[in-house]
Design an enzyme around this catalytic site. Structure first.
Site, mmCIF file in Angstrom:
data_model
loop_
_atom_site.group_PDB
_atom_site.id
_atom_site.type_symbol
_atom_site.label_atom_id
_atom_site.label_comp_id
_atom_site.label_asym_id
_atom_site.label_seq_id
_atom_site.Cartn_x
_atom_site.Cartn_y
_atom_site.Cartn_z
ATOM 1 N N ASP A 38 0.812 -1.221 0.000
ATOM 2 C CA ASP A 38 0.000 0.000 0.000
ATOM 3 C C ASP A 38 0.848 1.277 0.000
ATOM 4 O O ASP A 38 0.654 2.156 0.850
ATOM 5 C CB ASP A 38 -0.934 0.016 1.222
ATOM 6 C CG ASP A 38 -1.764 -1.251 1.341
ATOM 7 O OD1 ASP A 38 -2.237 -1.735 0.299
ATOM 8 O OD2 ASP A 38 -1.933 -1.752 2.473
ATOM 9 N N GLU A 192 -11.254 0.431 -3.560
ATOM 10 C CA GLU A 192 -10.586 0.964 -2.373
ATOM 11 C C GLU A 192 -9.341 1.739 -2.788
ATOM 12 O O GLU A 192 -9.079 1.941 -3.975
ATOM 13 C CB GLU A 192 -10.216 -0.176 -1.414
ATOM 14 C CG GLU A 192 -9.329 -1.237 -2.047
ATOM 15 C CD GLU A 192 -9.229 -2.505 -1.218
ATOM 16 O OE1 GLU A 192 -9.966 -2.631 -0.219
ATOM 17 O OE2 GLU A 192 -8.418 -3.370 -1.580
#
Length: 505
Positions: A38, A192
């Site tokens: 991420d 997301e």
């Protein structure tokens, strides 16, 4: 016809680029290897900073610095106090999820989610090396929050079931507008990781879809108004390895990215992906990758639409040296550096570095996942040697070296009760793979070796005690969102470790 036009425009763009640039930048992917998922990036002047999610580990959110986008140095951890990051009994599905780093008017902002306790929050710092502030908690839920600063306003975007936007006060965190759904993605599961950028009068909304497995991808939409409506890029997804042309590539699961504009005006994207070993398995975790971005007909194109490779060359106005393989030894003659991590918030009284030794006071077994006595480093290369010398100072308990994926998947090579024992814990299976007798009260050298990322070999005083395929500690088998961490641990007893040696092959 749209595909043909875009292909023609891309060819013209890259021909002009090649003529205009006098350097070729060689990208060695992943640029931040090992469990570094991420990624989020920002540039301040000539300096680039990346932060990563950290899940159950403390300290949280490693922060890296670079001058060239290729070579990255760990300069600290954003969340280095328990008051910032209460982890309780977080596992590799909990703790700190995806992060975003931004810079605005002299302050660095890092926004993230603690899914174990507290929800969305942000912290600030004048210097990215810290100290960072205490958390400011936010009302809008979901995960993967991000900020956009524009015209004195701070916008927050996250994904409580859909991609939602609101305006907040960047000092108090107070939500100033209602949350509004602005996009649901292209139909892939788990929309997301949203980020919003402003370019040429357009607001671009970048998200990830497909889940963080093989089908992961990046998609993008745009609008003239930050509140929407957003139109989807007809060429979505703009990044995925989940296609025929890349099906045999070792790199898979690419997605969850963040754009950055370099000082020379060029655009780049950092994103997560993983490397497969022994088939469709990855044990090193989701890693940080880099690729160039061009803008064609008002839309971003990543790596000229080609698959992501381990080595990529692209025109640039600068060049960079290839990163060297790491080799280092920790002699425990000073406090541990920022690369060392603990499972959950550590009980600090159990860890002491004194006179060239690390003294560990044992706690409960690793599989209990309740603040174990453990400290380790991320495995960042498929080929490694990790070695330590340990002495168990008590007649009971165990201590040793471990390749740890999560409480349901690890291999521990321990000294206990006059012997060394290699134990594989894999969900409901708890298997002893080998034992060897030892003289009590003596120093013992324990070693983990992986030649090429396909097999782990375990040695006691230079002799092999057992081996198994790395796939057994992969996310596909053991589960979790992290990667293998190599470390030292103690259960119940007291142990002294003389050194920890890490070499990449």
């Amino acid at each position: 016809m749209k595909h043909l036009i875009v292909t023609l425009l891309l060819s013209i763009f890259y021909l002009a680029s090649a003529l205009a640039q006098d350097c070729t930048l060689s990208i060695n992917n992943p640029v931040i290897p090992g469990y570094h998922p991420d990624p989020s990036i920002c540039r301040v002047g000539d300096d680039y900073y990346i932060v990563n999610s950290s899940f159950q580990y403390f300290p949280g959110v490693p922060i890296y610095h670079s001058k060239d986008l290729v070579n990255w140095e760990l300069i600290g951890n954003v969340l280095d106090r328990e008051s910032q990051i209460p982890l309780e009994t977080a596992n590799s599905y909990g703790g700190i999820f995806a992060t975003t780093i931004r810079y605005h008017e002299g302050l660095y902002y890092m926004i993230t989610t603690n899914v174990t306790k507290g929800g969305n929050f942000f912290v600030t710092a004048k210097d990215p090396r810290g100290p960072w502030s205490e958390p400011v908690y936010l009302k809008q839920g979901g995960i993967d929050p991000s900020f956009l600063f524009e015209d004195g306003k701070c916008y927050m975007v996250s994904n409580p079931a859909s991609i939602q936007l609101c305006e907040i006060d960047p000092v108090t965190g107070k939500q100033l507008t209602d949350s509004k759904i602005i996009w649901n993605g292209t139909g892939g599961r788990y929309p997301e990781g949203p980020h919003i950028y402003k370019k040429d009068g357009w607001y671009y909304l970048l998200i990830s879809e497909g889940g963080t497995e093989m089908g992961h991808s990046l998609t993008i939409a745009r609008s003239r108004n930050i509140w929407g409506p957003y139109e989807s890029n007809p060429m979505n997804p703009i990044l995925t390895q989940f296609r025929e042309v890349a099906e045999n590539n070792q790199i898979q699961g690419t997605g969850h990215g963040d754009f950055v504009q370099a000082k020379d005006g060029s655009w780049w994207v950092v994103f997560l992906g993983f490397r497969r070993f022994g088939g469709d398995f990855h044990h090193l975790g989701r890693e940080t990758f880099l690729a160039p971005v061009s803008w064609v007909a008002g839309w971003p194109v990543i790596n000229d639409g080609a698959p992501i490779e381990s080595v990529m060359k692209t025109p640039a106005s600068w060049s960079a040296e290839a990163p060297l393989k790491k080799s280092w030894r920790e002699d425990f003659d000073a406090p541990l550096g920022p690369g060392w991590i603990y499972i959950q918030n550590p009980e600090t009284s159990r860890y002491k570095t004194l006179k060239g030794r690390l003294n560990l006071v044992g706690a409960g077994p690793l599989e209990e996942n309740d603040h174990p006595s453990f400290v380790g480093v991320r495995q960042e290369s498929p080929g490694i040697i990790a070695e330590t010398k340990v002495r168990l100072e008590t007649s009971s308990g165990e201590a040793g070296i471990v390749a740890y994926q999560n409480p349901d998947g690890f291999a521990a090579l321990a000294v206990e009760n006059g012997r060394a024992k290699l134990r594989l814990k894999l969900k409901s299976v708890n298997t002893v793979l080998g034992t060897v007798s030892l003289k009590r009260g003596k120093d013992v050298v324990l070693r983990i070796v992986s030649e090429d990322g396909n097999m782990y070999r375990f040695e006691v005083n230079g002799k092999e005690i057992g081996r198994f395929e790395t796939s057994l500690l992969s996310s596909e088998v053991a589960g979790g969102f992290t990667g293998v961490v190599l470390g030292m641990y103690a259960v119940d007893g007291i142990a002294n470790f003389e050194y920890f040696d890490y070499q990449e092959k």
